[in-house]
Design a protein around this motif. Structure first.
Motif, short mmCIF file in Angstrom:
data_model
loop_
_atom_site.label_atom_id
_atom_site.label_comp_id
_atom_site.label_asym_id
_atom_site.label_seq_id
_atom_site.Cartn_x
_atom_site.Cartn_y
_atom_site.Cartn_z
N ILE A 79 22.70 23.41 7.12
CA ILE A 79 22.22 24.77 7.39
C ILE A 79 21.03 24.64 8.32
CG2 ILE A 79 21.15 26.83 6.43
CD1 ILE A 79 22.61 26.20 3.82
N ASP A 81 17.96 26.18 9.84
CA ASP A 81 17.03 27.24 9.49
C ASP A 81 15.97 27.32 10.59
OD1 ASP A 81 15.81 29.17 8.07
OD2 ASP A 81 15.75 28.03 6.18
N ARG A 232 22.12 34.48 6.76
CA ARG A 232 22.97 33.37 7.19
C ARG A 232 24.14 33.85 8.03
NH1 ARG A 232 23.15 29.10 2.19
NH2 ARG A 232 20.90 28.82 2.12
N ILE A 243 26.19 26.57 9.88
CA ILE A 243 25.56 27.77 9.34
C ILE A 243 24.17 27.90 9.92
CG2 ILE A 243 24.77 28.93 7.26
CD1 ILE A 243 26.99 27.49 5.76
N ASN A 244 23.94 29.02 10.57
CA ASN A 244 22.61 29.31 11.08
C ASN A 244 21.93 30.25 10.10
OD1 ASN A 244 23.06 27.83 13.34
ND2 ASN A 244 23.61 29.61 14.61
N SER A 245 20.68 29.96 9.87
CA SER A 245 19.93 30.89 9.03
C SER A 245 18.68 31.30 9.79
CB SER A 245 19.57 30.20 7.72
OG SER A 245 18.66 31.02 7.02
#
Ligand code: ATP
Ligand code: MG
Lengths: 448, 261
Positions: A79, A81, A232, A243-245
């Motif tokens: 992920i 972030d 997300r 996955i970009n958060s």
């Protein structure tokens, strides 16, 4: 009377070699026209750049979230972030006194579809979560209905405002107000409360701010966005997921006094970057249109000087052309010079006779050059049209400015170009003319 | 045409030009050419002088000095009352425009100008170009038999006609004298006769003429022959058996000229 005679005589001998004279004039014509053209195009480009920067708002500071370079191995569980946060936006709003407004923005690429026509092909656009102040800061204009309100923001309502182009695509024959918009990727419904007027795009500024094309935007309250969609985003690239958060894509800060912009920008950048314990933060970019504007102004000046230099060079080349021709003419007419001297022509008479010819050439070149220069805007749009018509793919790849820039004739360039052309005529004509006058009459008479 | 000059023939004391110890050296890199080595003579008004001599003897050099195209290395040249040797370049130009008429061997007309315009050139440099001067130029063209060809350009004329335009041009400023350097050198014998008849007519009217020639045929029409040799005067004598055209001959030649061209 005498001058008139001299002039008539000069024109007569020029017309004796129409082709040669025309080519000489062409040199000056190109020089003068290019002065006007280059300055007009330079001015057009820099105006466009300035306008785009001004569109961002000189009183604004833009903080963008930037996705750091991909460090993950494409692992499913990774992920990423990054970016500015809601807390930071709130912190800035509460602590920086020179600010008038703080607008948090979250943008997502998204496809849209009209709920009443779900079989239609979805339209790809951009979903923008924002606050009511976004409209003013981005200079959007409502066509029908209303923009997002604080009541809708606080109530986290599922409402949206759509851009004109999108409205036309999704609702070719119906009034979109009150209709439901469906987002197939998120499986969410929003009811349309407002339609905007069309707005021109802003170009990319620097490396950090991508071009903003407002034509396919859908605006929803940012509170609603957070509640329904979280932070997300799953991204499918090829076979792998990432996955970009990120909480916000951008915070637009409106400074109350333009003079405070540089100071405030420094403060905010320093505060935000220092946030992550000691290490410089790389996931944000601070864009200050005010500074860009200043830069654009100096760039414009340099650009104009550069263009002026090129134009000056072409004028000098034209002048050398004149000189070349006149030297040939003088040699060719040595005998005539001898005759005229023998019959009582003074040195100054001979000088004038040739000078009048060069000045006539350069004046004609100057005048036609000015006319040619004035055709610039017309010619540019013709060129643009024909490229778009006959080489559409090439046209697509043209830089944005080339597509929308309209040349601005700089009024001073006309007299300047004209007088420079006359001066070029005199400067480059004087040497051959003096050379003619200096000839010994006896030698000249003997010349064959 | 303009002031009747007939009276001057009866007053031979009045001088058109006085030449005293005229010297001209051309300084070259390797040597100095002494083209004229002290020449003295007077030219009374109304005289008709032929200058003769072998090639390189200085005839053209002398004529150029007389025509104020050049300044002598030493000596005096008084034209009317002014010493030309001391004049500036601009003053020499003014003298050439107002007091001297040139006739060259190769005509030296300006190709892009018409017959009248060519005749007018000296007036242009005197600043006297106006409607009256155009009338005068037209008259002169008519006098030399080219009244019908005012608008023609030199390349459209025969050699003899071009030379007659040149003679008309040499008269337009009412000069002290006419200088002719081998004016008939390029012409056949019939055309030479025409030009000589024209010269005689002008001389009879009181014009002073100085001409350079190689041909005895031509110099026989002058009143006086100056022989040059190596830049010096070898002899300066009146022509004893001068060939003179009768009035009828002049008329006939002019008419012939009209018919022929
Ligand atoms: N510009 C000059 N520079 C050097 N020498 C010159 C110049 N003009 C004339 N001369 C020399 O002066 C001398 C006289 O020349 P000039 O032309 O007067 O002779 P001319 O009598 O007219 O001869 P011709 O009958 O061949 O025309 C000659 O030796 C010539 O070489
Ligand atoms: Mg000679």
């Amino acid at each position: 009377m005498r001058l008139f005679r001299t002039w008539k005589l000069g024109l007569k001998s020029l017309l004796l070699h129409p082709m040669r004279s025309a080519l000489t004039v062409l040199g000056i014509f190109i020089g003068v026209a290019s002065v006007i053209w280059l300055l007009a195009i330079g001015e057009g480009i820099s105006r466009e750049a300035q306008k785009q920067i001004e569109d961002l708002g000189a009183e604004n500071i833009i903080v963008r979230s930037v996705k750091p370079p991909d460090t993950s191995s494409g692992n499913f569980s990774d992920i990423v972030d990054f970016g500015v946060t809601r807390a930071e936006a709130e912190m800035i709003r509460l602590t920086v006194p020179t600010l008038k407004g703080v607008v948090p923005i979250r943008e997502l690429p998204q496809s849209f579809i009209y709920n009443g026509n779900k079989n239609a092909k979805p339209v790809d656009g951009r979903l923008v979560g924002c606050t009511p102040e976004y409209m003013e800061i981005t200079r959007l204009v409502v066509d029908r209905g209303h923009f997002l309100t604080h009541r809708e923001l606080d109530g986290k309502l599922s409402v949206c405002v759509i851009s004109a182009v999108l409205a036309n695509r999704l609702f070719p024959s119906e009034d979109p107000i009150g209709k439901q918009m469906y987002l197939p990727e998120k499986q969410e419904y929003f009811s349309i409360v407002g339609v905007l007027k069309e707005r021109s795009a802003t170009a990319a500024i620097g490396g950090s701010l991508a071009a903003q094309d407002f034509s396919l935007d859908v605006y929803i309250p940012i509170t609603t966005m957070y509640q329904r969609m979280g932070d997300r985003e799953v991204k499918r690239t090829g076979g792998s997921f990432s996955i970009n958060s990120f909480q916000l894509s951008q915070i637009t800060l409106q400074v109350a006094e333009v003079d405070d912009v540089p100071r405030t920008a420094k403060l905010i950048e320093a505060t935000l970057r220092a946030n992550s314990n000691g290490k410089e933060r790389q996931d944000i970019a601070v864009v200050v249109p005010f500074e860009l504007l200043e830069q654009a102004r100096t760039t414009r000046l340099m650009f104009m000087m550069f263009m002026g230099l090129i134009a000056a060079i072409s004028l000098i080349v034209g002048g050398i052309g004149i000189m070349n021709i006149m030297l040939a003419t003088v040699t060719e007419r040595t005998r005539e010079i001898g005759i005229r001297r023998a019959l009582g022509g003074k040195r100054s008479d001979i000088t004038w006779q040739f000078l009048v010819e060069t000045i006539s050439l350069s004046v004609v070149g100057g005048l036609t050059g000015v006319l040619g220069g004035l055709l610039c805007p017309w010619a540019v749009s013709l060129a643009r049209w024909s490229v778009a018509e006959f080489a559409p793919s090439f046209y697509q790849n043209l830089p944005e400015v080339a597509k929308i820039m309209s040349p601005q004739i700089v009024p001073e360039s006309i007299p300047i170009a004209f007088f420079i052309s006359v001066i070029v005529g005199v400067v480059f004509g004087i040497y051959p003319a003096i050379r003619a006058a200096k000839m010994d009459p006896i030698e000249a008479l003997r010349h064959e | 045409m303009n002031q009747a000059p007939d009276s001057s023939v009866t007053k031979p004391t009045k001088l058109a030009a006085q030449i005293k110890d005229l010297t001209k050296h051309y300084v070259l890199k390797s040597e100095t050419v002494r083209a004229l080595r002290g020449i003295s003579f007077d030219v009374p008004e109304g005289d008709y002088v032929a200058i003769m001599g072998p090639s390189g003897s200085g005839k053209s050099t002398l004529l150029n000095l007389l025509g104020c195209l050049d300044r002598p290395t030493a000596g005096n040249y008084v034209l009317g009352t002014d010493d030309v040797a001391q004049m500036t370049d601009d003053q020499l130009s003014e003298v050439r425009a107002s007091r001297i008429g040139f006739v060259f061997q190769s005509y030296n007309l300006i190709a892009q100008l018409s017959v009248v315009e060519n005749i007018e050139v000296p007036l242009y440099y005197m600043g006297q170009l106006n409607a009256k001067s155009r009338e005068r130029s037209t008259q002169l063209a008519t006098m030399v038999g080219l009244g019908e060809r005012l608008g023609h350009r030199p390349p459209q004329l025969s050699g003899g006609q071009q030379q007659r335009v040149a003679i008309a041009r040499s008269l337009v400023n009412d000069p002290y004298f006419i200088l002719a350097d081998e004016a008939t050198g390029n012409l056949d014998s019939v055309t030479t006769e025409e030009i000589l008849a024209l010269f005689q007519r002008l001389n009879d009217e009181g014009r002073t003429i100085i001409m350079v020639t190689h041909e005895d045929e031509v110099s026989a029409h002058a009143k006086r022959v100056i022989w040059l040799r190596d830049g010096e005067i070898q002899s300066d004598e009146p022509v004893t058996e001068r060939k003179v055209f009768t009035a009828e001959q002049i008329d006939a030649i002019s008419k012939n000229a009209e018919v022929r061209h």
